[in-house]
Design a protein around this motif. Sequence first.
Motif, PDB file in Angstrom:
ATOM      1  N   GLY A  51     -57.477   3.877 -42.907  1.00 25.59           N
ATOM      2  CA  GLY A  51     -56.089   4.172 -43.216  1.00 25.59           C
ATOM      3  C   GLY A  51     -55.427   5.023 -42.148  1.00 25.59           C
ATOM      4  N   THR A  52     -54.119   4.940 -42.093  1.00 22.74           N
ATOM      5  CA  THR A  52     -53.349   5.716 -41.126  1.00 22.74           C
ATOM      6  C   THR A  52     -53.305   7.182 -41.550  1.00 22.74           C
ATOM      7  N   LEU A 259     -48.136   8.999 -40.321  1.00 24.18           N
ATOM      8  CA  LEU A 259     -47.719   9.354 -38.979  1.00 24.18           C
ATOM      9  C   LEU A 259     -46.929   8.235 -38.313  1.00 24.18           C
ATOM     10  N   THR A 260     -47.064   7.016 -38.827  1.00 25.79           N
ATOM     11  CA  THR A 260     -46.358   5.873 -38.254  1.00 25.79           C
ATOM     12  C   THR A 260     -45.064   5.540 -38.994  1.00 25.79           C
ATOM     13  N   HIS A 263     -38.101   6.943 -39.353  1.00 21.91           N
ATOM     14  CA  HIS A 263     -37.202   7.962 -39.886  1.00 21.91           C
ATOM     15  C   HIS A 263     -36.670   7.545 -41.253  1.00 21.91           C
ATOM     16  N   ASN A 264     -36.285   6.280 -41.381  1.00 19.51           N
ATOM     17  CA  ASN A 264     -35.753   5.789 -42.660  1.00 19.51           C
ATOM     18  C   ASN A 264     -36.813   5.812 -43.761  1.00 19.51           C
ATOM     19  N   GLN A 265     -38.043   5.463 -43.412  1.00 22.37           N
ATOM     20  CA  GLN A 265     -39.123   5.506 -44.404  1.00 22.37           C
ATOM     21  C   GLN A 265     -39.393   6.935 -44.858  1.00 22.37           C
ATOM     22  N   ILE A 266     -39.349   7.869 -43.920  1.00 20.67           N
ATOM     23  CA  ILE A 266     -39.561   9.274 -44.271  1.00 20.67           C
ATOM     24  C   ILE A 266     -38.474   9.742 -45.234  1.00 20.67           C
ATOM     25  N   GLY A 335     -42.353  12.610 -31.684  1.00 21.93           N
ATOM     26  CA  GLY A 335     -43.094  12.530 -30.424  1.00 21.93           C
ATOM     27  C   GLY A 335     -44.448  11.864 -30.569  1.00 21.93           C
ATOM     28  N   PRO A 336     -45.324  12.354 -31.476  1.00 16.77           N
ATOM     29  CA  PRO A 336     -46.627  11.702 -31.670  1.00 16.77           C
ATOM     30  C   PRO A 336     -46.508  10.229 -32.073  1.00 16.77           C
ATOM     31  N   ARG A 337     -45.496   9.899 -32.870  1.00 12.58           N
ATOM     32  CA  ARG A 337     -45.318   8.493 -33.284  1.00 12.58           C
ATOM     33  C   ARG A 337     -45.006   7.614 -32.077  1.00 12.58           C
ATOM     34  N   SER A 338     -44.149   8.112 -31.201  1.00  8.83           N
ATOM     35  CA  SER A 338     -43.808   7.352 -29.996  1.00  8.83           C
ATOM     36  C   SER A 338     -45.027   7.182 -29.098  1.00  8.83           C
TER      37      SER A 338
END
Length: 379
Positions: A51-52, A259-260, A263-266, A335-338
Amino acid sequence: MFLPRISSRLPKPRRFIHGTRRNLTNAIHSESSDAPLARKRVILSGIQPTGTPHLGNYLGALSNWVQLQRDSSPNDTLLYTIVGWHALTLPQDPKKLSQSRREMLATLLAIGLDPNRSIIFHQDHNPHHTEFAWILSCLTPFGKLKRMTTWKSRLADSRNANNESEVNESLLNAGLFTYPVLQAADILVYRATHVPVGEDQTQHLELSRDIAQIFNQTYKRLFTLPKQLSTPSKRILSLKNPAAKMSKSAPDVQSRILLTDSHNQIKAKIRSAVTDSITGVTYDPETRPGTSNLLTILGACTNREGSDVAADYRSKGHGELKADVAEAIEGLLRGPRSEFERLREERGYLDDVAKDGAEKARALSEITMLDVRRRIGLS
C-alpha cells in the motif's frame, strides 16, 4: 516539519567496490568478531511495501528517518529496508507487490533519504535475513511467540474484523506467527545498536533482545542488545474512525491521506472527516477525538502542538479548520509527491539504488553470518 527534497537531477549512488568491504565492515564491527562493538550507532528500521504510505506514516516513521539522517553522527551507520518478506505473511497479489516494492523505494528517496548517506535496500535482496531467521527460530521458545499480540491485530485488519476477539486462529499461518523472529534477524544480522520503532513495536524489540541474549548465552557473547530509539512522532488517527490509527489496510480509503493524493483528493477527504456537533473548536482528545485529530494534523504540518493550534480557532468553526488542514497537508506533501511521480518512472536509477544498497547491506551481514556459522558449527 521541513523535509528536504532531493535534487531535480538524479544523483548517482556511489558504487560499492568489493575491495572496500573491510573498510565498510569496520565502520560497524571491530577487527575481532569477539570484541565488543565500537561506540558507534548502527540504526536500522524497515517498512512494508504494502500500500501507498499515508500521512500518518509520513509524520511518524518516515519523517523521523529523514531527521535521523540529518542529525546523526558521520560515524553512525543508517540502514533503511523495505521488508518484502514480511509482506508475505498475508496474501499478496504478485504484480501489485512487485510494483509496490519499486514505488516504496521511490517514496523513500522522494521524502529525502540519500542513498549516499543511508543504506537503502530491499530486505529480500539479502538472503542472510532468512538464513539467520531460521537459526534464531531454532533458539526461540514457542511460548515467547505465543505471547506476542501483533499477529492478532494483523489478522483482524486483513479480515476487516471489528476487534481481535473476532479473529479465527485457524487462519493463522506459520509465517505470520513466527515473523517476529525474522524481525529479530533483520536487526541482529547487522548488529544494530538502535531501532527507531513506535510503541506498537516495543514488544517485538523486546523479543529481539531476548533472542539476542539467548544466542549470547548459548554460543558466547556476540550481540549487543539493541535499544529502542525513541523519536518524537504524532499519532495520526483515521479520518473516519478517530478511535483508531490511520492505517493503510483500513477498508475505507477515505479514512487516510495518501502521499500520492492530489490537492482535490486531500480537500475532499478532509471535508468528509468525522468531527462532532459541538459548537466551536477545542482540543480534547477524550471527548472530541475527530476535532482533536484535525488539530493534531495541522499542528504536525506547521511544527506546533495541536493544543496550541486550537487557540487560533476559538471564534471559528469546523469548516475553517478543515480548509486550513487541507491546505497545510497540501503544502507538506506537494514537494515529495512531485518527486515521487518523477522517480517512479526512473526504473534504471531505482534499480541502481537497490543494487548498491543490497551490496552494502550484504557486506555488513556477511561478517555476522560467518561468525554465527562458526559458533554454531556450520562453517
